[in-house]
Design an enzyme around this catalytic site. Structure first.
Site, PDB file in Angstrom:
ATOM      1  CB  SER A 126      -9.357   0.766  -0.466  1.00  0.00           C
ATOM      2  OG  SER A 126      -8.604   0.887  -1.624  1.00  0.00           O
ATOM      3  CG  ASP A 166      -2.256   0.638   1.018  1.00  0.00           C
ATOM      4  OD1 ASP A 166      -2.229   1.839   0.738  1.00  0.00           O
ATOM      5  OD2 ASP A 166      -3.310  -0.009   1.123  1.00  0.00           O
ATOM      6  CG  HIS A 199      -5.255   3.813   0.592  1.00  0.00           C
ATOM      7  ND1 HIS A 199      -4.766   2.544   0.373  1.00  0.00           N
ATOM      8  CD2 HIS A 199      -6.495   3.834   0.055  1.00  0.00           C
ATOM      9  CE1 HIS A 199      -5.684   1.841  -0.277  1.00  0.00           C
ATOM     10  NE2 HIS A 199      -6.736   2.598  -0.481  1.00  0.00           N
TER      11      HIS A 199
END
Ligand SMILES: *[C@@H]1O[C@H](CO)[C@@H](O)[C@H](O)[C@H]1NC(C)=O
Ligand SMILES: *[C@@H]1O[C@H](CO)[C@@H](O)[C@H](O)[C@H]1NC(C)=O
Ligand SMILES: *[C@@H]1O[C@H](CO)[C@@H](O)[C@H](O)[C@H]1NC(C)=O
Ligand SMILES: *[C@@H]1O[C@H](CO)[C@@H](O)[C@H](O)[C@H]1NC(C)=O
Length: 741
Positions: A533, A143, A208
């Protein structure tokens, strides 16, 4: 501008641009100036090679291209599979494509994070149980990196990493690993950083990666919230597990060469599960897709890869990560919603949706319609400013006022114009609560606000702070979540499963503001986000939990356990049915004790690849297994892969009949009897043979056949269910028939 440049200067500028990224020899060789990073995939490691060196790839390239190739190689993949990424010209790509040993060559494509803009969280059951089996689990998260100071990643109470761990930690920017974050590596094939928002360290500056990692395996953190919203215990699926960070995503996206390099390392580092919440905008052939290739080799090494289905919905056929060895996860709503009230000067109150941590304190502000406030000095007119997109609003007319917009926007435009807030009119009720850089609410289903603002001389309004409510709209797959059917193998159902992916609270980066939009000053440790996600790491955590109980289960067994125990989701509320939610919503109460599993090993996938139409030469390279597809091909069809769901497709309006072969393994009690129950319909007839499975031992396998006859609609899906039940345990598989597009 470009047309005024001579071809020479164009070439030169390309060449220089490349030099600044990667050193290549441009001197007098105009040819290599057209070179770009390509991935040369060569399948499994050659048998008998204990350690392969990068020289093998340099030599191969040098011989093939008859030039010095030492500076061309970007990555040499040689720990877990064979291949390399290198700067190659179109001619060189052609030359290499014909070479023995090369499975595929593809350009260094770019994938994107599967987050939508914003986000609530409903966790897994909140019971604090510290289990040592869980602390032996290492989750590899590919990620944007991680925010190591977050409480979610504190290593308080953690012992040293398990013995099997062979990874390493790349420091920089004050980044340090600990006993929770046991490893961290970075991958950057695109050369120098192009944005000052990025840092060359595993530190997460986008939020994220911290969000997904903490959802999968973050510690229990009591009273976590985003500025008071979503308050509760933030936790991952396996809070005692370890996290290994592989930073592959940057401001501009995530490159395939980096994805493959991360898989190559993660597999050999010793991770147990891989979580990757990224994807392209469509499904790719299995041998030219970095995620499909990397996860295949992970599967060979007993590692399950959990992946986001994509945010390309609601159109059918938009699911992006579709290889059968992947666990492809759709997003679904939970039973919580975020309500942001708007009150007009006439006393009328409207319930909108958003994550609004700001508070007008009941103060009434003048309201201006975006369509009456165009940024005319910037060349924008009313038809452009009514939606309040970036730059379109006039500061003079909007500053200090609440701006009414005809659609939902990021809030960047209103914030830049100095608005006191924004009321955004939505076409329909928003399932996703978005987070804006200023006080804002999205309101649907009424033209009353517009009329009031247009007709009243001095319209005023105020926006309240968001409150959480129980939602009636739970277990709905939002529009953004990618839908089946599977564009590459229509006879394997994708997505596999659904997990919470709307309004999820989890850890964030403090290296960025809450929205990342200019004007936002809020720096938060926890943020509320939505996307597949966010769904993916829920499934990753669930798979890790099952693995902590059954360390020897194969990736397919873990998948099967999650899929056959998933809770059914309402078809009435989700018209796309299994194309939206796969087998249903993950259910952690049942997943660790599925009773029966549909297992599959590498040889099953090899046969699947034959059925998929790859030839023996290609398959041998990928798997290093000799296989005679022409022999196998007669019997093997992709739909006979031992998958925990059943899918068949045919021509619109026609009838299609198929016999599926499956084998289940008893992983429950030794002596057990399972009876088949089917739920079919006029359009879909399901027959099972034999109807009863009698097991004497644990680990025993029994095969059966499922005959499905379907009358296909003009378009879309007809579905039923096969359930194996021993009285208390239900092993559930969807049966889906659909028309080929
Ligand atoms: C606004 O500008 C756009 C683009 O220049 C143009 O197409 C449109 O007709 C204009 N609208 C009005 C109402 O002037
Ligand atoms: C108005 O447009 C100009 C040109 O695009 C831009 O520089 C300026 O920031 C805009 N004003 C606002 C308030 O967005
Ligand atoms: C296998 O497929 C590849 C790629 O399509 C092709 O180049 C090759 O000739 C095929 N080999 C055989 C034995 O059919
Ligand atoms: C059904 O199987 C499960 C899993 O093995 C077991 O826990 C349960 O006791 C069984 N139920 C019956 C009624 O045999």
């Amino acid at each position: 501008m470009a047309s005024q440049l001579s071809p020479f200067s164009l070439l030169l500028s390309v060449c220089l641009a490349i030099i600044s990224h990667l050193v290549i020899n441009c001197n007098g060789d105009s040819d290599t100036s057209t070179a770009q990073v390509h991935i040369v995939y060569m399948g499994d490691l050659p048998e008998g090679t204990a350690t392969m060196t990068a020289e093998v790839h340099t030599n191969m390239l040098q011989q093939a291209l008859r030039r010095d190739a030492s500076d061309s190689i970007v990555y040499s993949y040689r720990k877990s599979f064979n291949g390399f990424a290198a700067m190659l010209t179109p001619e060189e790509v052609k030359k290499l494509a014909g070479m023995e040993g090369v499975v595929s060559i593809f350009p260094n494509g770019k994938k994107q994070l599967h987050t939508t803009k914003s986000w609530a969280y409903v966790g897994l059951p909140e019971k604090v149980v510290k289990r040592s089996a869980e602390s032996d689990i290492i989750i590899g998260v590919l990620d944007t990196g991680i925010w190591p100071e977050s409480e979610s990643f504190s290593d308080e109470g953690f012992g040293p990493p398990p013995q099997k761990w062979k990874g390493s930690c790349s420091s920089g920017s004050n980044f340090h690993c600990n006993n929770k974050i046991v490893g961290a590596r970075i991958y950057r094939s695109a050369g120098k950083l192009t944005s000052n928002k990025d840092v060359m360290s595993p530190r997460d500056t986008q939020g994220h990666g911290s969000h997904t990692a903490s959802t999968a395996a973050g510690n229990f953190v009591a009273k976590a919230s985003m500025e008071g919203l979503g308050k509760g215990t933030a936790r991952g699926g396996v809070p005692s597990a370890r996290i290994a960070v592989y930073k592959i995503c940057w401001s501009e996206g995530c490159y395939d060469a980096d994805v493959l390099a991360a898989f190559d390392d993660a597999i050999s580092d010793g991770v147990d599960i891989i979580s990757i919440s990224i994807g392209g905008t469509k499904a790719y052939d299995y041998f030219t897709d970095a995620t499909a290739i990397g996860s295949y080799h992970a599967m060979k090494h007993g590692i399950l890869t959990s992946v986001s289905a994509g945010n390309e919905g609601p159109e059918l056929g938009t699911v992006t990560n579709v290889a059968p060895w992947l666990l492809s996860v759709a997003a679904i709503t939970v039973d919580r919603k975020f309500v942001t009230k708007v009150k007009l000067g006439n006393g009328r109150v409207f319930k909108g949706t958003s994550i609004n941590t700001f508070d007008h304190g009941g103060k009434m502000y003048p309201v201006v319609y975006g369509g009456n406030a165009p940024n005319s000095t910037g060349g924008f007119n009313a038809s452009m400013s009514k939606d309040c997109s970036s730059n379109t609003l006039s500061k003079k007319r909007v500053k200090g006022r609440i701006v009414l917009c005809d659609s939902v926007n990021s809030g960047e435009g209103p914030a830049a114009a100095g608005a006191a807030g924004s009321i955004m009119l939505a076409q329909e009720q928003q399932l996703v609560a978005s987070n804006f850089p200023l006080p804002a609410s999205t309101v649907s289903g009424s033209d009353e606000i517009s009329r009031y603002v247009m007709e009243k001389r001095n319209p005023t309004a105020t926006i309240f702070r968001t409150v959480e409510k129980k939602s009636e709209a739970s277990r709905i797959v939002p529009g953004f979540s990618s839908r089946g059917p599977n564009a590459i193998t229509p006879n394997i159902l994708k997505p596999d499963i659904a997990a919470p992916g709307v309004d999820i609270l989890a850890a964030y980066s403090r290296g960025k503001t809450a929205t990342g939009i200019e004007g936002d000053k809020r720096v938060v440790s926890y943020n509320i986000l939505s996307g597949t996600s966010m769904a993916c790491p829920h499934a990753t955590g669930a798979a890790a939990l099952v693995k902590s109980f059954h360390p020897n289960w194969s990736p397919a067994a873990l998948k099967s356990a999650l899929m056959t125990t998933a809770s059914p989701v309402s078809r009435d509320q989700n018209p796309d049915a299994e194309f939206a939610y796969g087998s249903g919503l993950i259910n952690l109460k049942k997943a660790a004790n599925p009773g029966l599993i549909y297992d599959a090993r590498e040889h099953d996938y090899v046969e699947f690849l034959c059925g998929q139409g790859y030839n023996a030469t290609e398959i041998k390279l990928v798997t290093s297994k000799a296989v005679d597809c022409s022999d196998v091909g007669k019997k093997i069809h992709a739909w006979n892969l031992n998958y925990p769901s059943f899918t068949l497709s045919g021509k619109p309006g026609g009838t299609v009949k198929r016999v599926f072969r499956r084998t289940v393994t008893n992983v429950g009690k030794g002596h057990s009897k399972y009876k088949a129950k089917v739920m079919s319909s006029k359009e879909l007839k399901i027959k099972v043979n034999p109807k009863v499975l009698r097991f004497k031992d644990v680990g025993e396998t029994i095969s059966f056949r499922v005959t499905v006859k379907a009358k296909l609609k003009k378009s879309g899906i007809v579905s039923g269910v096969l359930v194996w039940s021993n009285g208390s345990h239900k092993v559930r598989s969807p049966v889906v028939a659909h028309t080929l597009q």
